[in-house]
Every structure is written in structure tokens, then in C-alpha cells.
Design an enzyme around this catalytic site. Structure first.
Site, PDB file in Angstrom:
ATOM      1  N   GLN A 194       0.784  -1.067  -0.046  1.00  0.00           N
ATOM      2  CA  GLN A 194       0.009  -0.180   0.079  1.00  0.00           C
ATOM      3  C   GLN A 194       0.828   1.113   0.026  1.00  0.00           C
ATOM      4  OE1 GLN A 194      -2.185   1.578   3.293  1.00  0.00           O
ATOM      5  NE2 GLN A 194      -3.902   0.890   2.423  1.00  0.00           N
ATOM      6  N   TYR A 210      -6.109  11.388   3.442  1.00  0.00           N
ATOM      7  CA  TYR A 210      -4.515  11.268   3.123  1.00  0.00           C
ATOM      8  C   TYR A 210      -4.711  11.967   1.631  1.00  0.00           C
ATOM      9  CZ  TYR A 210      -4.139   8.404   7.263  1.00  0.00           C
ATOM     10  OH  TYR A 210      -4.204   7.700   8.457  1.00  0.00           O
TER      11      TYR A 210
END
Length: 371
Positions: free
Chosen positions: A103, A186
């Protein structure tokens, strides 16, 4: 204790994933362990090896560059040193017959200038616009301050290039694919949503311009992994890190979220991605800001399912084995992403296969199931 005792034939059924074969439809979510910036053989390797019985492991979020985050010892994927550490992890997972994606992570405006890393790199906290997230608490900074107003990123292509470098390193480290963390407030999500992206250039304004950053990142990552080995994580219900689309009155709105995530997923569906991971609304992940819930409770998975006609859909947040099996059976999702229960049960899949789902330990928070 969990009470599920079924056979879970749909959850345990194999699934084709971009030319790979998932041995079951349990996906291990990214779980930040805060152990070291470079994966360690004595900590990271056994942790991932023990959970290789899942159909796919998503690594803990790996930073694409040094950032001053809440977790002091988050791992990275931005230097050759990281290749060696992660390669030991991927080798161990593959030895157990597992699959693992990396990720890719950039926190954007939810970094803090008072953290050790941010002081060392001597760079301002970046974001798409000078809009600070509300809330937050940096326990590793004296006084536990909240978020700060970020400095608008002058040239987003520089960040896009960092994602490309991280993808290159992930490939060299032996990962089977990568996932773009486009959720939880994010950086890619900050560009995508209108309340955090106030830009008037080609990176902001209309949804077509706001999705440009995420699509540019995916295209750059595609230089190192084919699209069918790239996944993306979305959180359309918002809440965490002061995220979630809002109406004209500044109230969290499902209709506003649909206006963003519908067109975005229509575009994603044309790329041939490995999957789109969609988080459900979760009370424990929502925040109270100005006396009201920041997120909005709506069924994002059911809304996006018919839009994602050509792409696998992974459901995330609070799935029990019985619910997961049923959702897969009726086609609402193709696989489920499991988190905290896998912390307590590294043999999560093995227990289900042995008819011992009732022995799974699940943490409870009030009446909420923690994912």
C-alpha cells in the site's frame, strides 16, 4: 466470542485477481504496526508469514517519502534500504503460498511540522490547498497539537513521481502488486474531495480536475505494475481526518459524495484495475466536529457496485464471516477486507476452514464491531 459456525463456502472460494489466484476471498487490510521505518526480519517477517493464509495481504501503509506522521516508526518504500527489508517479507509470504500488495501512502496535510521527521526534512506540511484538517492529536509532539494549515503543493507532478519511485521499489522488493491509499483523509483523497481541494488550476475545481491527481498517480504506477496488479482504497462516507463531501450548507452529504465518487469510479472502471476497495461507514471511524458527525452514513458499496462493471469490488469495515459470505454469495462484493480480527487471529482463515469460526476473537467497542 464470535458466534458464526457456517461453512462459509463463498468466502473460502478462490478468486482470480489480475492473473493471480487468491486461494480465498479474505483480504488482510493494511494495519499500521509502528515498528520500524525499515521492515525487520525479527518483527515484520513472522507477522506477515503467520497471516499468509489469507487470499491477499495488503501491507501496512508504506510511506513514499519521509513524512512527519502520527506514527513515528511507519515503514517506508522510498529508498534502496527498504527493498531489502520488504523483500524478506514478500519472500516469506510467497513461501507460504500467499500474495501481498504494497500500500503506497502519502499523508499530505495530516502531517505535522513538530514531528521529528518533518523537522529533519525541513519541508512544510503539503496539501492540495491551504485548508487545514480539523481535529487530530499528535501524541509524539509535545502538547499533543492538532493539524496545521498546509502549504499548497506547487507542482503535484513531483509527488506523482514519488509514487512512481515507490512502485519501482515495490516491484524490486517482490510485491505482487500495489494499492493506492486514496482514503482516510490522506493526500489523494484530499485532492479528490472539494472541501479540501480549493485549487483553481488543472488540479482542482470540477470533479474531472479533482480526480486528476489520483489518475496521474495510477498512470505513473502503471509504468511498473500493469493496471490489473494495482488496487485503490476509497472511503466515500468520510469522517476520519475531517473528510467527507458536503452540501452547499457545509453539512456532510451522501448526494455530494455520490457526485464525487460516482464519476471517479466510472473512470476507474475503464482502467482495468485489480480491484476497488470501498470502506463502509463506521461509527468508531467517524468524528464529531462542531457538534455533529463529520461523516455520513450511507451505503456506498451498493451505490458503487453497478458502476464498477468491470472491476472487482472489495468491501471493507466490520464484516463478520457470516456477513462476508452472504455478501459475496449475492454479488454485493467480490471479497472482504478484514483488519483487527486478523491481529488477534493470525489463523483467521484456518479457523474458518476448520469450522471453528466461533473461536475467533473480535474486539468490541460498545456495540460496534471493530474492523
Amino acid at each position: 466470542m464470535a458466534s458464526d459456525t457456517g461453512k462459509f463456502e463463498h468466502l473460502l472460494k478462490p478468486l482470480d485477481l489480475g492473473g493471480l489466484r487468491m486461494k480465498n476471498r479474505v483480504v488482510m487490510v493494511s494495519l499500521t504496526r509502528n515498528r520500524d521505518n525499515v521492515p525487520r526480519e525479527n518483527l515484520h517477517v513472522p507477522y506477515y508469514r503467520e497471516r499468509a493464509g489469507t487470499g491477499l495481504i495488503l501491507s501496512e501503509a508504506a510511506l513514499i517519502c519521509p513524512q512527519g506522521v502520527e506514527w513515528t516508526f511507519m515503514p517506508g518504500i522510498y529508498s534502496d534500504e527498504h527493498i531489502e527489508g520488504w523483500e524478506k517479507v514478500t519472500t516469506a509470504v510467497h513461501q507460504e503460498g500467499g500474495l501481498i500488495f504494497c500500500q503506497l501512502h502519502h499523508v499530505g496535510r495530516v502531517a505535522h511540522p513538530g514531528t521529528r521527521v518533518q523537522r529533519e526534512i525541513a519541508k512544510p506540511v503539503p496539501g492540495p490547498s491551504a485548508v487545514a484538517a480539523r481535529g487530530g492529536k499528535f501524541r509524539n509532539v509535545p502538547g499533543g497539537p492538532g493539524y496545521v494549515q498546509p502549504t499548497p503543493i506547487e507542482n503535484p507532478w513531483e509527488i506523482v513521481d514519488l509514487y512512481g519511485n515507490a512502485a519501482r521499489l515495490a516491484r524490486e522488493a517482490g510485491f505482487d502488486g500495489v494499492e493506492l491509499h486514496n482514503a482516510n483523509g490522506y493526500l489523494p483523497m484530499q485532492f479528490l474531495e472539494s472541501h479540501s481541494n480549493r485549487r483553481t488550476d488543472e488540479w482542482g475545481g470540477s470533479i474531472e480536475k479533482r480526480m486528476r491527481f489520483s489518475l496521474a498517480v495510477l498512470a505513473r504506477v502503471n509504468e511498473y505494475f500493469p493496471y490489473h496488479r494495482i488496487g485503490i482504497k476509497l472511503a466515500p462516507c468520510g469522517g476520519y481526518n475531517d473528510m467527507g463531501e458536503m452540501d452547499a450548507q457545509g453539512r456532510p452529504s451522501a448526494d455530494a459524495a455520490k457526485a464525487t465518487y460516482g464519476p471517479f469510479c466510472e473512470k476507474l472502471d475503464t482502467l482495468g484495475l485489480a480491484y476497488v476497495q470501498v470502506m463502509r461507514w463506521w461509527k468508531a471511524y467517524d468524528l464529531m466536529i462542531d457538534g455533529m458527525s463529520r461523516g455520513v452514513e450511507w451505503d456506498a458499496i451498493s451505490y458503487l457496485r453497478p458502476i464498477l462493471k468491470n472491476t472487482l469490488l472489495f468491501g471493507n469495515t466490520g464484516f463478520t464471516p457470516a456477513e462476508a459470505d452472504e455478501w459475496i454469495k449475492v454479488g454485493r462484493v467480490d471479497a472482504v477486507v478484514i483488519g483487527r480480527p486478523l491481529l488477534y487471529n493470525p489463523d483467521y482463515v484456518e479457523k474458518i476452514q476448520a469450522g471453528q469460526a466461533h473461536l475467533l476473537y473480535e474486539e468490541q467497542a460498545g456495540d460496534e464491531y471493530w474492523w
